[in-house]
Design a protein around this motif. Structure first.
Motif, short mmCIF file in Angstrom:
data_model
loop_
_atom_site.label_atom_id
_atom_site.label_comp_id
_atom_site.label_asym_id
_atom_site.label_seq_id
_atom_site.Cartn_x
_atom_site.Cartn_y
_atom_site.Cartn_z
N ASP A 139 -92.19 -31.50 -26.73
CA ASP A 139 -92.06 -30.05 -26.49
C ASP A 139 -93.44 -29.43 -26.43
O ASP A 139 -94.27 -29.65 -27.32
CB ASP A 139 -91.25 -29.41 -27.60
CG ASP A 139 -89.82 -29.92 -27.64
OD1 ASP A 139 -89.24 -30.12 -26.56
OD2 ASP A 139 -89.28 -30.11 -28.75
N GLU A 140 -93.69 -28.61 -25.41
CA GLU A 140 -95.03 -28.05 -25.25
C GLU A 140 -95.33 -26.97 -26.27
O GLU A 140 -96.40 -26.95 -26.88
CB GLU A 140 -95.21 -27.48 -23.84
CG GLU A 140 -96.65 -27.03 -23.57
CD GLU A 140 -96.87 -26.62 -22.13
OE1 GLU A 140 -98.04 -26.64 -21.69
OE2 GLU A 140 -95.89 -26.28 -21.43
N VAL A 141 -94.38 -26.04 -26.48
CA VAL A 141 -94.57 -24.98 -27.46
C VAL A 141 -93.31 -24.88 -28.32
O VAL A 141 -92.21 -24.75 -27.80
CB VAL A 141 -94.84 -23.62 -26.79
CG1 VAL A 141 -95.11 -22.56 -27.86
CG2 VAL A 141 -96.03 -23.70 -25.83
N SER A 175 -100.31 -15.01 -22.70
CA SER A 175 -101.55 -15.58 -22.16
C SER A 175 -101.95 -16.84 -22.92
O SER A 175 -102.55 -17.76 -22.35
CB SER A 175 -102.68 -14.55 -22.23
OG SER A 175 -103.01 -14.24 -23.56
N THR A 176 -101.60 -16.92 -24.20
CA THR A 176 -101.98 -18.07 -25.03
C THR A 176 -101.09 -19.27 -24.78
O THR A 176 -101.57 -20.40 -24.63
CB THR A 176 -101.92 -17.68 -26.52
OG1 THR A 176 -102.80 -16.59 -26.77
CG2 THR A 176 -102.32 -18.86 -27.39
N PHE A 177 -99.78 -19.05 -24.74
CA PHE A 177 -98.84 -20.17 -24.73
C PHE A 177 -98.13 -20.38 -23.39
O PHE A 177 -97.51 -21.42 -23.19
CB PHE A 177 -97.78 -19.97 -25.82
CG PHE A 177 -98.33 -20.09 -27.21
CD1 PHE A 177 -98.73 -21.31 -27.72
CD2 PHE A 177 -98.46 -18.97 -28.02
CE1 PHE A 177 -99.24 -21.43 -29.00
CE2 PHE A 177 -98.97 -19.07 -29.30
CZ PHE A 177 -99.36 -20.31 -29.80
N LYS A 178 -98.23 -19.42 -22.47
CA LYS A 178 -97.57 -19.60 -21.18
C LYS A 178 -98.59 -19.80 -20.06
O LYS A 178 -98.59 -20.83 -19.37
CB LYS A 178 -96.68 -18.40 -20.85
CG LYS A 178 -96.00 -18.53 -19.49
CD LYS A 178 -95.36 -17.23 -19.04
CE LYS A 178 -94.80 -17.37 -17.64
NZ LYS A 178 -94.33 -16.08 -17.09
N HIS A 181 -90.38 -21.91 -21.63
CA HIS A 181 -90.48 -23.29 -22.11
C HIS A 181 -90.52 -23.37 -23.63
O HIS A 181 -90.71 -24.45 -24.20
CB HIS A 181 -91.73 -23.95 -21.55
CG HIS A 181 -93.01 -23.31 -21.97
ND1 HIS A 181 -93.21 -21.95 -21.95
CD2 HIS A 181 -94.17 -23.83 -22.46
CE1 HIS A 181 -94.43 -21.67 -22.38
NE2 HIS A 181 -95.02 -22.80 -22.70
N LEU A 182 -90.34 -22.25 -24.33
CA LEU A 182 -90.43 -22.21 -25.78
C LEU A 182 -89.23 -22.91 -26.42
O LEU A 182 -88.09 -22.56 -26.13
CB LEU A 182 -90.50 -20.76 -26.27
CG LEU A 182 -90.58 -20.52 -27.77
CD1 LEU A 182 -91.90 -21.02 -28.33
CD2 LEU A 182 -90.38 -19.03 -28.07
N LYS A 183 -89.48 -23.89 -27.28
CA LYS A 183 -88.41 -24.55 -28.04
C LYS A 183 -88.33 -23.88 -29.40
O LYS A 183 -89.30 -23.85 -30.15
CB LYS A 183 -88.73 -26.04 -28.21
CG LYS A 183 -87.71 -26.83 -29.04
CD LYS A 183 -86.37 -26.92 -28.32
CE LYS A 183 -85.39 -27.82 -29.07
NZ LYS A 183 -85.76 -29.24 -29.00
#
Length: 422
Positions: free
Chosen positions: A37-39, A203-206, A233-235
């Protein structure tokens, strides 16, 4: 000989260096890394080891701790592929735990000052040719007074600098992301702060091509529509999720081993009554780690985790009602407690009656809404119960499965107070 119990230690290397009591939770690193998972946003009650977990993750992956040998002998060290990962990534780690200001402008400045302090860890980037002269000037403009549009880009920009310097994408860890939001709800500047936080997180996580992985932790899952819009894409891992269910808090076996270490095996039943009862996903019998540590230290059954200084007042022979008691108690000064107190004071008659039922040992049946919009808590009863579950005051005893319901129905959750301490 039993290890010393260190109360309040949240730095992984300090715990290992001073050889204080610690339960090995390094398997979280493997579970998280292998998930791909990316984030990830992980929601757990306060004092359940979130900060220590992020410290552990930072010190495992960060190039700044490449010579750290504190993981040797731990569960994560059993697999050679993870030994090869240790100390190989640039890691950005920060916390919003101290952002509890009275108004929006002070909260914004506090967040900007937190980022400024983070930048100061990387002064070495100003040496050499990693940054252009223009970028060096921009680096020095990161201050508590910087405008919102610049602040929103700071973590993304720092990721770019570190990727260029180390040649690897960056891991970003954000602890207690929701503390400012809860404070904004209590003190009336929710909308302004949510706009600012949304731009910063996006801006930080996407929109960050230099991000390898990211973890956020908090007590609540703030609604996607309020500050996570765009983070598709947030899990999200809540207290009802099965992932990482035994990575936060102590399991029954871990508590049993701890009691044996301190010669307290005969206290197991009472310890279970006081501090067991948390349920994460399908994992039952999770103990409050803060309370267990304090019990091991004092060997006294006390209220360690729940709000303190809550004394029932008696006027003559008349006792105040349970809901009035909760509303009037002077609770420990945390954002989540402030919200709970506010909701009890201002809640409907139905909410107060359900509180009375819970405090008399009964359970209640209600839908819950895990996507909390703090500004709407006083209008959405489902969100109230969700906040209490996320904060650890209530546990989900059972719930209806979606496939058992007709289309459009909301599943009902059976809720109870978590344990005797609560």
């Amino acid at each position: 000989m039993a290890r010393v119990v260190g109360i309040g230690l949240q730095d992984f290397s300090k715990i290992q260096k001073e050889k204080v009591f610690y339960v090995d939770k390094t398997r979280f690193i493997k579970e998280w890394w292998d998930s791909k998972d990316e984030v990830v946003l992980i929601v757990r009650p306060r004092r359940f080891g979130k900060t220590l977990t992020l410290s552990m993750v930072e010190q495992f992956f960060s190039v700044a701790y490449a010579e750290n040998n504190y993981f040797e002998g731990m569960e994560i060290w059993k697999e050679e592929r993870f030994r090869d990962l240790q100390g190989t990534y640039p890691v950005i780690s920060l916390s919003f735990s101290s952002v509890k200001e009275r108004n929006y402008e002070d909260a914004r400045k506090k967040i900007c000052a937190t980022i400024q302090m983070l930048y100061q860890k990387y002064w070495f980037l100003l040496d050499g040719n990693t940054l252009t002269e223009q970028e060096k000037d921009a680096f020095l403009q990161v201050t508590a007074e910087m405008p919102e549009y610049e602040a929103a880009l700071t973590l993304k920009t720092l990721s770019c600098y570190l990727k260029r310097y180390y040649g690897k994408k960056v891991i970003i860890l954000l602890d207690e992301y929701d503390t400012p939001m809860q404070e904004a709800c209590v003190k009336g500047y929710w909308q302004e702060l949510s706009d600012f936080i949304r731009n910063l997180l996006n801006s930080t996580f996407k929109d960050n091509p230099d991000l390898e992985r990211g973890i956020m932790t908090g007590i609540t899952r703030v609604s996607k529509d309020s500050i996570f819009s765009g983070l598709n894409h947030l899990k999200v891992i809540t207290t009802t999720s099965n992932e990482y269910a035994d990575c936060f808090g102590f399991t029954k076996e871990e508590v049993s081993n701890a009691l044996k270490e301190y010669g307290l095996e005969d206290r197991q039943n009472q310890v279970k009554k006081w501090y067991d009862g948390f349920i994460f996903g399908r994992q039952k019998d999770i103990y409050n780690p803060w309370s267990i540590l304090n019990f091991l230290d004092t060997v006294k059954y006390r209220t360690y985790w729940a709000p303190v200084d809550c004394h029932l007042q008696v006027a003559g022979s008349r006792q105040i009602s349970s809901s009035s008691y909760l509303a009037r108690c002077h609770c420990e000064n945390t954002s989540s407690n402030s919200l709970v107190s506010k909701l009890v004071r201002e809640g409907s008659r139905d909410i107060k009656e359900k509180f009375e039922a819970l405090l008399s040992g009964k359970t209640i049946m209600t839908p819950i809404d895990e996507q909390i919009v703090d500004s709407q808590l006083d209008k959405n009863e489902e969100a109230v119960w969700s906040l209490l579950v996320a904060s650890g005051y209530l546990k989900v005893v059972a719930h209806e499965e979606l496939e058992e319901l007709d289309g459009g129905e909301e599943p009902l959750y059976e809720l109870a107070l978590t344990n005797y301490e609560v």
